[in-house]
Scaffold this motif. Structure first.
Motif, mmCIF file in Angstrom:
data_model
loop_
_atom_site.group_PDB
_atom_site.id
_atom_site.type_symbol
_atom_site.label_atom_id
_atom_site.label_comp_id
_atom_site.label_asym_id
_atom_site.label_seq_id
_atom_site.Cartn_x
_atom_site.Cartn_y
_atom_site.Cartn_z
ATOM 1 N N ARG A 3 25.049 65.574 21.111
ATOM 2 C CA ARG A 3 25.853 65.390 19.905
ATOM 3 C C ARG A 3 24.992 65.274 18.664
ATOM 4 N N ARG A 4 23.909 64.500 18.752
ATOM 5 C CA ARG A 4 23.052 64.324 17.580
ATOM 6 C C ARG A 4 22.468 65.657 17.135
ATOM 7 N N ASP A 5 22.084 66.511 18.087
ATOM 8 C CA ASP A 5 21.539 67.827 17.739
ATOM 9 C C ASP A 5 22.594 68.691 17.065
ATOM 10 N N ILE A 6 23.838 68.629 17.552
ATOM 11 C CA ILE A 6 24.914 69.408 16.947
ATOM 12 C C ILE A 6 25.134 68.977 15.505
ATOM 13 N N LEU A 7 25.177 67.675 15.274
ATOM 14 C CA LEU A 7 25.375 67.180 13.913
ATOM 15 C C LEU A 7 24.211 67.569 13.016
ATOM 16 N N ARG A 8 22.990 67.414 13.530
ATOM 17 C CA ARG A 8 21.818 67.743 12.721
ATOM 18 C C ARG A 8 21.783 69.224 12.396
ATOM 19 N N PHE A 9 22.096 70.075 13.371
ATOM 20 C CA PHE A 9 22.058 71.517 13.157
ATOM 21 C C PHE A 9 23.114 71.945 12.148
ATOM 22 N N GLY A 59 38.724 60.778 17.790
ATOM 23 C CA GLY A 59 37.716 59.802 18.172
ATOM 24 C C GLY A 59 37.867 58.550 17.336
ATOM 25 N N ASP A 60 36.806 57.746 17.252
ATOM 26 C CA ASP A 60 36.855 56.534 16.448
ATOM 27 C C ASP A 60 37.174 56.900 14.994
ATOM 28 N N PRO A 61 38.138 56.214 14.350
ATOM 29 C CA PRO A 61 38.521 56.573 12.988
ATOM 30 C C PRO A 61 37.546 56.047 11.940
ATOM 31 N N ALA A 62 37.351 56.856 10.892
ATOM 32 C CA ALA A 62 36.491 56.494 9.777
ATOM 33 C C ALA A 62 37.217 56.818 8.480
ATOM 34 N N LEU A 84 33.705 66.517 14.067
ATOM 35 C CA LEU A 84 33.525 67.050 15.417
ATOM 36 C C LEU A 84 33.616 65.949 16.474
ATOM 37 N N PHE A 85 33.302 64.719 16.063
ATOM 38 C CA PHE A 85 33.241 63.625 17.033
ATOM 39 C C PHE A 85 34.002 62.377 16.611
#
Length: 322
Positions: A3-9, A59-62, A84-85
């Protein structure tokens, strides 16, 4: 790829495009984004007015809180990735963006906070992560202080503090608004001439590091609704006038007791809020997660550096689960 790679990319690709073509990349991206953002917009009508918001992802709301005189469109690039998450709720404040306040509605920060609680109730959301910038930061602090059970974490960027609310640079805006001249003398000329809006001594130069910002599309999204009718213009000015009093006065004891994990990310080139506010906030919160400083970044840097918002938000939110 995790997930972190997807967000970073995802945000990295946007950032690289902007570096390669700083004068063209962001406007081109926005031309695609504006109709999609408008298509996704939803509304809730209640006693506060007709509240416009984006509800994207799962997912968790923000909850993302914008500055003045912007709208939720400020968060478009960060939300594209975080959605995405996570479930991203992005409202327009009362009197700004596509939100139409009820006749006679108070537009001060406490009322804005109450409106957000009503919105979360309507969406049946018990607790949210909160991300805020500029005047939205004052509303976020009120939420954390008075409704800590509704706020899971707090990510604050350059914003109001008890020691500086409103900032000195806001005083001319408030005075013009009191005389019914802010929209006519500032917003209308910026809307009519996008290059003027981006000039070094105008809105863009004061609040953005990149001279290509705000984009034509962002100007349309921010200022267009405020010029759509005399009533909307009056609401925009009423929103400014409502910032004349310090809504955060006396909040220090509540922030000191506040259990909400709070992270501060501050642009060091901001000429609206003093640099000392970053450390002031970090020391004010009882559960502070420290300060990160972004060099050469001005007030509305979250719009220009969505990669930082994504990185910091994801780390803070995942840490809250640990």
């Amino acid at each position: 790829m995790n997930r972190r790679d997807i967000l970073r990319f995802g945000v990295g690709a946007i950032a690289c495009a902007a570096i390669a073509h700083p004068a063209r990349a962001a406007p081109s991206f926005d031309r695609f984004r504006v109709p999609e953002w408008s298509r996704r917009r939803r509304f809730v009508s209640n006693g506060f007015g007709r509240i416009a918001f984006i509800d994207q992802g799962s997912g968790d709301p923000a909850l993302f809180l914008h500055g003045y005189p912007l709208s939720g469109f400020q968060w478009r690039d960060a939300v594209e990735q975080l959605g995405l998450f996570y479930r991203c709720i992005v409202p327009d404040f009362l009197g700004l963006g596509a939100t139409e306040a009820a006749e006679g509605q108070d537009l001060s920060a406490p009322s804005q906070a109450a409106m957000l609680i009503a919105l979360l109730d309507a969406l049946k959301i018990a607790r949210v992560h909160v991300v805020a910038n500029d005047s939205g930061g004052a509303v976020a602090q009120l939420l954390a202080a008075h409704h800590p059970d509704r706020v899971r974490t707090l990510l604050l960027t350059n914003c109001d503090t008890e020691r500086q609310s409103p900032p000195p640079a806001m005083r001319p805006v408030i005075e013009l608004a009191r005389n019914g001249l802010y929209v006519k003398q500032w917003i209308e000329p910026w809307y009519a001439s996008r290059d003027r809006a981006r000039a070094a001594d105008q809105f863009g130069g004061m609040c953005y590091a990149d001279p290509a910002n705000p984009t034509d599309e962002a100007i349309e999204m921010y200022f267009g609704p405020l010029l759509s009718s005399p009533a909307r213009a009056r609401q925009a000015e009423a929103h400014a006038i409502a910032q004349g009093g310090n809504a955060l006065r006396g909040i220090a004891p509540m922030l000191a007791r506040c259990p909400v994990p709070t992270r501060i990310v501050w642009g060091t080139a901001d000429t609206i809020f003093e640099p000392a506010n970053a450390d002031f906030l970090a020391q004010a919160f009882g559960n502070s997660r420290g300060v990160r400083r972004i060099e050469k970044a001005k007030l509305f840097w979250p719009e220009e550096r969505p990669d930082v918002i994504v990185e910091e938000a994801d780390a803070l939110w995942r840490g809250a689960k640990a």
